[in-house]
Design an enzyme around this catalytic site. Structure first.
Site, PDB file in Angstrom:
ATOM      1  CG  HIS A 162      -1.928  -1.094   1.226  1.00 48.53           C
ATOM      2  ND1 HIS A 162      -2.805  -1.334   0.187  1.00 48.53           N
ATOM      3  CD2 HIS A 162      -2.171  -2.069   2.144  1.00 48.53           C
ATOM      4  CE1 HIS A 162      -3.546  -2.400   0.468  1.00 48.53           C
ATOM      5  NE2 HIS A 162      -3.176  -2.871   1.650  1.00 48.53           N
ATOM      6  CG  ASP A 198      -2.478  -8.547   0.589  1.00 45.45           C
ATOM      7  OD1 ASP A 198      -1.712  -8.835   1.530  1.00 45.45           O
ATOM      8  OD2 ASP A 198      -3.565  -7.928   0.754  1.00 45.45           O
ATOM      9  CG  HIS A 200      -6.384  -5.735   1.722  1.00 44.96           C
ATOM     10  ND1 HIS A 200      -5.805  -6.660   2.581  1.00 44.96           N
ATOM     11  CD2 HIS A 200      -7.586  -5.406   2.258  1.00 44.96           C
ATOM     12  CE1 HIS A 200      -6.625  -6.878   3.601  1.00 44.96           C
ATOM     13  NE2 HIS A 200      -7.714  -6.129   3.437  1.00 44.96           N
ATOM     14  CG  ASP A 287      -4.527 -10.517   3.119  1.00 44.32           C
ATOM     15  OD1 ASP A 287      -4.190 -10.957   2.005  1.00 44.32           O
ATOM     16  OD2 ASP A 287      -4.379  -9.313   3.441  1.00 44.32           O
TER      17      ASP A 287
END
Ligand code: OKP
Ligand code: ZN
Length: 345
Positions: A162, A198, A200, A287
């Site tokens: 991120h 991931d 996200h 995740d």
């Protein structure tokens, strides 16, 4: 698989984060990396320390003013008030549309907001050292690939995907996957692909390479209409300028099955094969696991072996970088399943 272990990760241990308006224990904990380390050792994988200083390549991934802020953020915070040694700074004001981000304020909280996309990256005394050791691992992995290693796993935290050129967010401060890709380019790889698995979307990595054709970015993630980071990760983001056509987002609805996920992985692998990359960087978030406390996909532990096997099929040298995954006790098994699936092909 040769693993570079970031021993400085332990120094980044925030006490709490803000979740649904309340202080809660951090999901992103030191225990995560320790579970991975334990499982690597139990299954006979060698651990090494990073040996390359990433400072030079770091400056070609992140901006000078962001790096200067981050390196000194904790001492600036402490200098404001000795009691701050026991407090975690959080941003509370951001330069959104119409506000200026070209002028760096003198005020600490204003600078923290300028360099943050959210209030989700609690900063501690050891955050810079931990994040910097993570990018050192990434640069070291690139050097090892150049020296002929087939694959290297960077066991590191905090995560990085991120973090953009000049901002932190979502537990991330510096971006090791981007550093690995940039270091591979500088070590002679003409084309590099980054695959982000991931849960996200890796908004930071995407934005760093969005205008470039030499680094392809491909991501499979929860649809940003409902999932963090919300403001990037849609399918219509395909790259810009020279980078047009070199960004592929494969968002899936929250709650997607493993079958749907592996369908997207096939599309991702097809695009990567077409790039004729010399090396691959995998942002290895785990995740997507069914037991993850903050995500909604449904992969099981044996699906991570399948992921590793599928990636081996690309026939590329790979740098794996640990990203998210918050079912900490299962993180070790899931990470090492990817690694051994890759090794066994
Ligand atoms: C990081 B990575 C806000 C809580 C939500 C966002 C999730 C970050 C995930 N205080 N944080 O991609 O696994
Ligand atoms: Zn994640």
């Amino acid at each position: 698989m040769l693993t570079l272990f970031n021993a400085r990760h332990f120094g980044h241990a925030p006490a709490f984060e803000i979740f649904r308006g309340e202080r809660v224990p951090c999901f992103e904990t030191p225990a995560r990396a320790e579970y991975v380390r334990e499982q690597l050792a139990a299954r006979g994988h060698a651990l090494r320390e990073p040996h390359v200083d990433s400072r030079a390549v770091l400056a070609r991934v992140h901006t000078p003013r962001y790096l200067a802020f981050l390196e000194h953020a904790w001492s600036d915070w402490e200098a404001l008030d000795p009691a701050n040694a026991q407090r975690q700074p959080f941003p509370s004001v951001w330069p959104v549309r119409t506000l200026r981000s070209d002028r760096e304020p003198a005020n600490f909280t204003a600078r923290l907001g300028l360099y943050s996309m959210d209030n989700g990256s609690p900063l501690t005394a050891g955050s810079w050292a931990a994040a910097k050791a993570g990018t050192d691992a990434a640069a070291s992995a690139a050097a090892l690939l150049r020296a002929g290693e087939g694959a290297v796993f960077c066991c590191t935290r905090p995560p990085g995907h991120h973090a953009g050129a000049d901002f932190m967010g979502g537990y991330c401060f510096l971006n090791p996957a981007a550093v690995a890709a940039q270091a591979l380019r500088e070590a002679g790889a003409a084309r590099v692909a980054v695959l982000d698995v991931d849960y996200h979307h890796g908004n930071g990595t995407q934005s760093i390479f969005y205008g470039r054709a030499d680094v392809l970015f491909v991501s499979i993630h929860g649809d940003p209409r409902t999932e963090y980071p919300f403001y990037l990760g849609h399918a219509d983001e395909t790259g810009e300028g020279e980078g047009a056509g070199f960004n592929l987002n494969l968002p899936l609805p929250a709650g997607s099955s493993a079958g749907a996920w592996f369908g997207a992985l096939d599309a991702a692998c097809a695009r990567i094969a077409r790039h004729r990359a010399d090396a691959l960087v995998v942002s290895l978030g785990l995740d997507t696991f069914a037991g993850d406390p903050i995500s909604t996909f449904a992969l099981h532990s044996d699906d991570f072996s399948r992921l590793g096997r599928r990636l081996r099929g690309l026939g590329l040298p790979v740098v794996f970088v640990l990203e998210g995954g918050y079912a900490a006790a299962e993180l070790g098994v899931n990470a090492v399943n990817v690694i051994e699936g890759f090794e066994q092909g």
